[in-house]
Design a protein around this motif. Structure first.
Motif, PDB file in Angstrom:
ATOM      1  N   LYS A  38      19.219  31.308  -7.962  1.00  0.00           N
ATOM      2  CA  LYS A  38      18.100  31.131  -7.333  1.00  0.00           C
ATOM      3  C   LYS A  38      18.124  29.775  -6.286  1.00  0.00           C
ATOM      4  CE  LYS A  38      16.476  27.971 -11.140  1.00  0.00           C
ATOM      5  NZ  LYS A  38      15.464  27.666 -12.087  1.00  0.00           N
ATOM      6  N   ASN A  39      17.200  29.674  -5.580  1.00  0.00           N
ATOM      7  CA  ASN A  39      17.173  28.504  -4.756  1.00  0.00           C
ATOM      8  C   ASN A  39      17.769  28.388  -3.471  1.00  0.00           C
ATOM      9  OD1 ASN A  39      15.124  27.457  -6.315  1.00  0.00           O
ATOM     10  ND2 ASN A  39      16.310  25.933  -7.268  1.00  0.00           N
ATOM     11  N   ALA A  40      18.892  29.448  -3.275  1.00  0.00           N
ATOM     12  CA  ALA A  40      19.424  29.520  -1.977  1.00  0.00           C
ATOM     13  C   ALA A  40      18.418  30.212  -0.867  1.00  0.00           C
ATOM     14  CB  ALA A  40      20.646  30.593  -1.969  1.00  0.00           C
ATOM     15  N   HIS A  41      18.627  29.633   0.240  1.00  0.00           N
ATOM     16  CA  HIS A  41      17.772  30.336   1.209  1.00  0.00           C
ATOM     17  C   HIS A  41      18.230  31.535   1.688  1.00  0.00           C
ATOM     18  CE1 HIS A  41      14.939  27.148   3.031  1.00  0.00           C
ATOM     19  NE2 HIS A  41      15.757  26.243   2.523  1.00  0.00           N
TER      20      HIS A  41
ATOM     21  N   ASN B 174      17.309  37.739  -9.111  1.00  0.00           N
ATOM     22  CA  ASN B 174      17.620  36.653  -8.129  1.00  0.00           C
ATOM     23  C   ASN B 174      16.429  36.413  -7.089  1.00  0.00           C
ATOM     24  OD1 ASN B 174      20.531  36.611  -9.106  1.00  0.00           O
ATOM     25  ND2 ASN B 174      20.244  38.595  -8.428  1.00  0.00           N
ATOM     26  N   GLU B 175      16.422  34.913  -6.867  1.00  0.00           N
ATOM     27  CA  GLU B 175      15.421  34.765  -5.999  1.00  0.00           C
ATOM     28  C   GLU B 175      15.724  33.897  -4.825  1.00  0.00           C
ATOM     29  OE1 GLU B 175      10.719  33.184  -5.869  1.00  0.00           O
ATOM     30  OE2 GLU B 175      11.956  33.395  -7.989  1.00  0.00           O
ATOM     31  N   ALA B 176      15.747  34.060  -3.435  1.00  0.00           N
ATOM     32  CA  ALA B 176      15.947  33.493  -2.487  1.00  0.00           C
ATOM     33  C   ALA B 176      14.527  32.713  -1.620  1.00  0.00           C
ATOM     34  CB  ALA B 176      16.863  34.264  -1.281  1.00  0.00           C
ATOM     35  N   LYS B 177      14.950  31.855  -0.943  1.00  0.00           N
ATOM     36  CA  LYS B 177      13.962  31.179  -0.284  1.00  0.00           C
ATOM     37  C   LYS B 177      13.435  31.744   1.235  1.00  0.00           C
ATOM     38  CE  LYS B 177      14.592  26.595  -2.228  1.00  0.00           C
ATOM     39  NZ  LYS B 177      14.694  25.012  -1.726  1.00  0.00           N
ATOM     40  N   THR B 178      14.417  32.481   1.845  1.00  0.00           N
ATOM     41  CA  THR B 178      14.183  33.004   3.100  1.00  0.00           C
ATOM     42  C   THR B 178      14.382  34.450   3.136  1.00  0.00           C
ATOM     43  OG1 THR B 178      14.816  30.839   4.089  1.00  0.00           O
ATOM     44  CG2 THR B 178      14.592  32.835   5.554  1.00  0.00           C
ATOM     45  N   ALA B 179      15.643  34.873   2.782  1.00  0.00           N
ATOM     46  CA  ALA B 179      16.005  36.420   3.009  1.00  0.00           C
ATOM     47  C   ALA B 179      17.029  36.674   2.049  1.00  0.00           C
ATOM     48  CB  ALA B 179      16.536  36.833   4.464  1.00  0.00           C
ATOM     49  N   GLY B 180      17.269  37.926   1.620  1.00  0.00           N
ATOM     50  CA  GLY B 180      18.161  38.442   0.763  1.00  0.00           C
ATOM     51  C   GLY B 180      18.130  37.950  -0.768  1.00  0.00           C
ATOM     52  N   GLY B 181      17.015  38.381  -1.424  1.00  0.00           N
ATOM     53  CA  GLY B 181      16.894  37.870  -2.744  1.00  0.00           C
ATOM     54  C   GLY B 181      18.146  38.524  -3.586  1.00  0.00           C
ATOM     55  N   GLY B 182      18.606  39.403  -3.415  1.00  0.00           N
ATOM     56  CA  GLY B 182      19.646  40.235  -3.970  1.00  0.00           C
ATOM     57  C   GLY B 182      21.061  40.072  -3.409  1.00  0.00           C
ATOM     58  N   VAL B 183      20.967  40.658  -2.001  1.00  0.00           N
ATOM     59  CA  VAL B 183      22.284  40.378  -1.246  1.00  0.00           C
ATOM     60  C   VAL B 183      21.634  40.239   0.098  1.00  0.00           C
ATOM     61  CG1 VAL B 183      24.199  41.720  -0.416  1.00  0.00           C
ATOM     62  CG2 VAL B 183      23.364  42.079  -2.635  1.00  0.00           C
TER      63      VAL B 183
ATOM     64  N   VAL C  59      12.007  37.249  -2.574  1.00  0.00           N
ATOM     65  CA  VAL C  59      12.045  36.062  -1.414  1.00  0.00           C
ATOM     66  C   VAL C  59      10.507  35.589  -1.886  1.00  0.00           C
ATOM     67  CG1 VAL C  59      12.056  35.277   0.676  1.00  0.00           C
ATOM     68  CG2 VAL C  59      13.737  36.823  -0.173  1.00  0.00           C
ATOM     69  N   ASN C  60      10.482  34.289  -2.304  1.00  0.00           N
ATOM     70  CA  ASN C  60       9.211  33.735  -2.637  1.00  0.00           C
ATOM     71  C   ASN C  60       8.446  34.646  -3.370  1.00  0.00           C
ATOM     72  OD1 ASN C  60      10.058  31.259  -1.337  1.00  0.00           O
ATOM     73  ND2 ASN C  60       9.711  32.033   0.576  1.00  0.00           N
ATOM     74  N   GLY C  61       8.706  35.535  -4.400  1.00  0.00           N
ATOM     75  CA  GLY C  61       7.792  36.031  -4.947  1.00  0.00           C
ATOM     76  C   GLY C  61       7.795  37.681  -4.526  1.00  0.00           C
ATOM     77  N   ALA C  62       8.092  37.947  -3.373  1.00  0.00           N
ATOM     78  CA  ALA C  62       7.970  39.087  -2.776  1.00  0.00           C
ATOM     79  C   ALA C  62       9.329  39.947  -2.791  1.00  0.00           C
ATOM     80  CB  ALA C  62       7.478  39.024  -1.162  1.00  0.00           C
ATOM     81  N   ALA C  63       9.126  41.304  -3.022  1.00  0.00           N
ATOM     82  CA  ALA C  63      10.387  42.210  -3.255  1.00  0.00           C
ATOM     83  C   ALA C  63      11.485  42.009  -2.071  1.00  0.00           C
ATOM     84  CB  ALA C  63       9.945  43.678  -3.411  1.00  0.00           C
ATOM     85  N   ASN C  64      12.375  41.817  -2.108  1.00  0.00           N
ATOM     86  CA  ASN C  64      13.561  41.760  -1.225  1.00  0.00           C
ATOM     87  C   ASN C  64      14.908  41.755  -1.580  1.00  0.00           C
ATOM     88  OD1 ASN C  64      15.517  40.186   0.964  1.00  0.00           O
ATOM     89  ND2 ASN C  64      13.541  40.096   2.035  1.00  0.00           N
ATOM     90  N   ASN C  65      15.525  43.052  -1.578  1.00  0.00           N
ATOM     91  CA  ASN C  65      16.697  43.192  -2.265  1.00  0.00           C
ATOM     92  C   ASN C  65      17.918  43.074  -1.680  1.00  0.00           C
ATOM     93  OD1 ASN C  65      15.981  43.902  -5.163  1.00  0.00           O
ATOM     94  ND2 ASN C  65      14.862  45.434  -4.014  1.00  0.00           N
TER      95      ASN C  65
END
Length: 245
Positions: free
Chosen positions: A153-156, A179-188, A213-219
């Motif tokens: 977590k916590n990477a942009h 995994n959770e990102a701040k801006t884009a690419g929660g997974g990859v 990403v910030n709680g919204a699906a983003n793989n």
């Protein structure tokens, strides 16, 4: 080169530190837990945990250079941190909370887990928006045939896996999830850097799901101009959610 075997071993609570503006090579300040170059590393059990790359790269493990091969078939790289501050030379720090695979190095994950690693921004007045790869950052080659990359977590950008600067990721199995990102690419996150040449190939049964990403699906996030290469048939159980720029 030499060969290092990690089995039933714990490497924990170590710190590698760099100074903003310092021009010394990364060999002097990267890899909070372990630094490897020109050697073979086999991780079959044990843990690389709770290490810190302070203003640097690779909280758990930093691998770079030709003839550098790391294989992980068990064990955990867990709870490691790469910190970041803002500043003139800080755009590339705070990268690879768990693992940083630099140019020339190759890392293969067949089992085990890279989990709950993070990027930690230590700036007092502003945020470093270039942080990336809380789990794994790839500038060399990353092969994933099994295992898990989760809870980072916590990477942009690219909380699970960030592919940049001519890096190649080959995904044929395993799971990237939670995994959770701040801006884009929660997974990859498949970047399109100035150097170009980033590649992502998929085949068989990789799973990239339930990342956010910030709680919204983003793989899987694909930057404009990049494509994912299908190098073989996809098997039952494969699942990849895609977001394009």
């Amino acid at each position: 080169g030499a060969t290092v075997d990690l089995a039933c071993t714990t490497i924990s609570e170590n710190t590698a530190t760099s100074i903003i503006g310092d021009t010394t090579p990364r060999v002097n300040n990267a890899g909070g837990g372990l630094y490897i170059a020109g050697a073979n590393l086999n991780i079959t059990a044990g843990e690389i945990k709770e290490n810190v790359a302070d203003n640097s790269y690779g909280g758990g493990l930093f691998a770079e250079g030709q003839s550098t091969y790391a294989k992980m078939s068990g064990g955990k790289i867990v709870g490691n941190v790469a910190t970041a501050t803002t500043g003139e030379s800080s755009v590339y720090i705070g990268r690879g909370g768990g693992v940083n695979i630099a140019s020339g190095a190759e890392f293969t994950l067949s089992d085990g887990e890279i989990s709950n690693n993070e990027i930690r921004d230590t700036a007092e007045n502003s945020e470093n928006i270039a942080t990336a790869g809380a789990g794994v950052i790839v500038e060399g080659t990353f092969n994933m045939t099994g295992g898990t990359v989760s809870g980072n977590k916590n990477a942009h950008y690219g909380a699970g896996l960030y592919i940049t600067v001519r890096g190649t990721a080959n995904l044929t199995g395993g799971t990237i999830t939670g995994n959770e990102a701040k801006t884009a690419g929660g997974g990859v996150y498949l970047a399109n850097s100035v150097a170009h040449g980033e590649r992502l190939t998929v085949a068989n049964a990789p799973v990239i799901s339930d990342n956010t990403v910030n709680g919204a699906a983003n793989n899987l996030f694909i930057v404009s101009g990049k494509t994912v290469e299908l190098t073989g048939e996809m098997s039952n159980g494969a699942a990849i959610g895609v977001t394009a720029q």
